[in-house]
Design a protein around this motif. Sequence first.
Motif, mmCIF file in Angstrom:
data_model
loop_
_atom_site.group_PDB
_atom_site.id
_atom_site.type_symbol
_atom_site.label_atom_id
_atom_site.label_comp_id
_atom_site.label_asym_id
_atom_site.label_seq_id
_atom_site.Cartn_x
_atom_site.Cartn_y
_atom_site.Cartn_z
ATOM 1 N N GLU A 315 1.239 -18.858 13.539
ATOM 2 C CA GLU A 315 1.573 -18.535 12.153
ATOM 3 C C GLU A 315 2.996 -18.960 11.795
ATOM 4 O O GLU A 315 3.246 -19.433 10.686
ATOM 5 N N LEU A 318 3.399 -22.532 10.308
ATOM 6 C CA LEU A 318 2.527 -22.995 9.221
ATOM 7 C C LEU A 318 3.265 -23.522 7.986
ATOM 8 O O LEU A 318 2.742 -24.381 7.267
ATOM 9 N N ALA A 319 4.457 -22.993 7.728
ATOM 10 C CA ALA A 319 5.117 -23.248 6.437
ATOM 11 C C ALA A 319 5.115 -24.720 5.983
ATOM 12 O O ALA A 319 4.718 -25.011 4.845
ATOM 13 N N ILE A 322 1.656 -25.753 4.832
ATOM 14 C CA ILE A 322 1.283 -25.141 3.555
ATOM 15 C C ILE A 322 1.952 -25.939 2.430
ATOM 16 O O ILE A 322 1.323 -26.267 1.420
ATOM 17 N N ARG A 377 -5.003 -16.284 5.479
ATOM 18 C CA ARG A 377 -4.105 -15.390 4.735
ATOM 19 C C ARG A 377 -2.932 -16.190 4.162
ATOM 20 O O ARG A 377 -2.628 -16.084 2.974
ATOM 21 N N ASP A 378 -2.289 -17.020 4.972
ATOM 22 C CA ASP A 378 -1.084 -17.714 4.525
ATOM 23 C C ASP A 378 -1.404 -18.893 3.595
ATOM 24 O O ASP A 378 -0.715 -19.108 2.603
ATOM 25 N N GLY A 381 -3.118 -17.315 0.464
ATOM 26 C CA GLY A 381 -2.111 -16.512 -0.234
ATOM 27 C C GLY A 381 -1.143 -17.385 -1.020
ATOM 28 O O GLY A 381 -0.957 -17.213 -2.234
ATOM 29 N N ASN A 382 -0.572 -18.376 -0.341
ATOM 30 C CA ASN A 382 0.407 -19.247 -1.004
ATOM 31 C C ASN A 382 -0.239 -20.162 -2.047
ATOM 32 O O ASN A 382 0.312 -20.361 -3.127
HETATM 33 C C1 LIG Z 1 3.092 -18.018 2.638
HETATM 34 O O1 LIG Z 1 3.201 -18.589 3.951
HETATM 35 C C2 LIG Z 1 4.221 -18.041 4.718
HETATM 36 C C3 LIG Z 1 4.377 -18.895 5.977
HETATM 37 O O2 LIG Z 1 3.213 -18.911 6.763
HETATM 38 C C4 LIG Z 1 3.896 -16.586 5.015
HETATM 39 O O3 LIG Z 1 4.935 -15.994 5.758
HETATM 40 C C5 LIG Z 1 3.726 -15.835 3.686
HETATM 41 O O4 LIG Z 1 3.282 -14.522 3.932
HETATM 42 C C6 LIG Z 1 2.734 -16.538 2.797
HETATM 43 N N1 LIG Z 1 2.721 -15.964 1.455
HETATM 44 C C7 LIG Z 1 1.629 -15.474 0.890
HETATM 45 C C8 LIG Z 1 1.767 -14.974 -0.501
HETATM 46 O O5 LIG Z 1 0.545 -15.472 1.461
#
Ligand SMILES: *[C@@H]1O[C@H](CO)[C@@H](O)[C@H](O)[C@H]1NC(C)=O
Length: 638
Positions: A315, A318-319, A322, A377-378, A381-382
Amino acid sequence: MLSILLSCGVLAIAIFASCSAAVTTVSVNGTATHSIPPLLLLQNRAFQQVTPDTTNALFGWAPINGTSINVIADPIPLSDALPNSLEVAIPFGSSVQVGFDNEGYWGINVNASWTYNASFYYRFPSASDFSGKITVMLQSSIGAVYASASVPVSGSTTTWTQVVVHLTPSSSPVSTTNIFTVTVDGSSAIGGTINFAMFSLFPPTFKGRANGLRMDIAQACFHLELKQHTLYDMKPSFFRLPGGNNLGQGFSTRWQWNATVGNLIDRPGRMGDWGYVNTDGLGLLEYMYLCEDMEMEPIMAVWAGYSLDGASLPETDLAPYIQQAIDQINFVIGDSATSKPAALRASLGHPEPFHLQYVEIGNEDFFASESYIYRWRDFAGNLTATFPQLKFIATSYPFNPTLDPIPKQYDNHVYQTPGWFAENAFYYDSVERNGTYYFEGEYAVVSTNASDIFGTPTDGRLVYPNMQGSSGEAAFMTGLERNSDIVFAASYAPLLMNIANYQWSPNLIAFDASNVYPSTSFYTQQLFSLNRGTEYLPSTLPQNGTLHWSVTRDAPTNTIVIKIANAGMTAEEMTFELPFNGVHGTGTATVLSGSATASNSPETPNAVKPVTSQIETGESFSYTAPAYSVNVLRVEAD
Ligand SMILES: *[C@@H]1O[C@H](CO)[C@@H](O)[C@H](O)[C@H]1NC(C)=O
Ligand SMILES: *[C@@H]1O[C@H](CO)[C@@H](O)[C@H](O)[C@H]1NC(C)=O
Ligand SMILES: *[C@@H]1O[C@H](CO)[C@@H](O)[C@H](O)[C@H]1NC(C)=O
Ligand SMILES: *[C@@H]1O[C@H](CO)[C@@H](O)[C@H](O)[C@H]1NC(C)=O
Ligand SMILES: *[C@@H]1O[C@H](CO)[C@@H](O)[C@H](O)[C@H]1NC(C)=O
Ligand SMILES: *[C@@H]1O[C@H](CO)[C@@H](O)[C@H](O)[C@H]1NC(C)=O
Ligand SMILES: *[C@@H]1O[C@H](CO)[C@@H](O)[C@H](O)[C@H]1NC(C)=O
Ligand SMILES: *[C@@H]1O[C@H](CO)[C@@H](O)[C@H](O)[C@H]1NC(C)=O
Ligand SMILES: *[C@@H]1O[C@H](CO)[C@@H](O)[C@H](O)[C@H]1NC(C)=O
């Protein structure tokens, strides 16, 4: 006596008069339960990624008349993306045309109706006093010249220079064992060395797009449907891109959108998932133009931290990926005034955003299981925060593992036997209606023998679809249509197969250098696609067995559209009861049928094709669905 009656019900209805009483009666409910969604059905040179100084690196190429050719890591490469070039050493003492040829993708279709665009780059590694011409030709494998063009070149050209020529053949040979040749006069180039890079040879393309598609394949895959849909004023299909497994077998070879756009010489290509190099000449922009040209909707995937070799990124890593997914989506739909990827799209000629509703997060993440929990989730979510207008598709098994945010879309894949598909025609009937929607993103009958589902094409796997398989798929598709309130899209997979070299079978459409072979499953998809209707009419539910149906109404034309799949070995008689006034006395039946093993192969390309005829209809009428058949009945009602 009883046992005879039982067996005749299974085996040979027509033989026993008493059995003909066992007619299936289908009563149609005049009240529609749901509208049919506008989406449906269908979904397919520069020494890239090869090892220099190896024989393998020369795949497709051959020397002519004693020339030495080799792929080198060029000290002055054409571009960062293309480090390799073809080094051509002209032999001493030659007085004939010398150079090299390329055999195309297992042949080249030479057609006198077409003008071919050919191009390449060259440079002399050391300046020479060479002064002559390079001749580019389309030739037969034994030297007949179909088209030829020459350009003057000078040995003082030590920087990369592009040559573009147009070739118009003088005749259309039947054979496709033709070659593309590049030669110089040996006597004028004695002992010299010339480097070449990034060749391109294109016939006219569908809609004239640069780096576009072969017209015959595009026509078969998409255009026929488009024409028909325009008739019914309905939107055509979607296209899932860049393909499922094509997202990446390994981390380093994953699909990256930015490596597939812009000038061809800036596309490095990559080792694809099926053992061959992807040129990425068909890149993200070309895919988007394809969707736009065909009025298809893209269902676009982003790489989501997992490769099919089994490796998931943690995790904490990942940034950047994403962000790369956000950039990819912005390239497609972003505002060019505020987004750099969108500004790149504008600079490449498309300032307006493309149409995009659906984004798939990964591919077949049911293989990855637990890591999808944080990756979904990531990513979801993003991406949802950045693009609230888009719909995101999860690719794990529905609700397993439990994901947060709860996916509103899932992509299901299945390769199975005809029997499995027929039995699972009711799969979605029992799925809860709670705001989650389904994409049947890959499905096909791959064998009629359950032992061979996961085998390779050399086992009992079908090489080409056959009627037993296609009628099984059709049985399943009647279930997709009945459940089209929650199944928003479905696509047979895979779409295309070059018969000279394939890694998976069967495929919807086979082709070679000059022919296209639509399969029985292609016609099945086409029949469903062209006969969608706008709303679903409940009817007597099929029983588990070989006979399945689905009834829709096409409101604009007041037509009742009945699809029937008979996946069994005997013809089945049915009676339809339509509770409408003014049901016309004649309608049409379009029927695809054949023996269990009937198949459209290159040897028998037209073994099975849909045939349309008039039938007697009315508020009550009977119809016999042949063994192994897909049937579409159209009946107007005032
Ligand atoms: C967006 O991705 C980052 C990096 O993986 C994570 O820490 C963060 O929780 C994510 N934001 C959402 C809104 O899911
Ligand atoms: C016909 O459809 C309506 C609306 O869904 C439903 O209320 C009714 O029960 C159905 N009738 C039959 C016979 O299926
Ligand atoms: C190779 O040389 C022969 C003459 O010996 C010539 O006829 C032939 O066209 C050359 N091949 C090509 C592909 O140019
Ligand atoms: C040659 O081109 C014409 C015009 O595009 C086309 O109709 C024909 O099918 C082509 N022939 C082959 C073998 O591809
Ligand atoms: C072929 O070249 C012509 C002229 O340069 C160009 O207009 C056309 O778009 C090219 N076609 C393809 C398929 O690249
Ligand atoms: C694509 O972008 C990524 C960053 O998102 C970068 O690491 C990579 O080098 C780029 N690839 C190409 C070919 O431009
Ligand atoms: C729908 O129902 C399933 C169980 O059948 C559940 O796991 C899922 O979270 C539900 N979806 C939504 C959007 O509530
Ligand atoms: C099914 O496939 C298995 C494995 O390839 C083979 O052993 C068996 O004979 C096949 N059965 C039939 C009925 O073809
Ligand atoms: C049909 O058979 C399958 C497999 O046995 C079963 O899961 C399904 O519930 C059955 N459907 C109906 C409508 O009987």
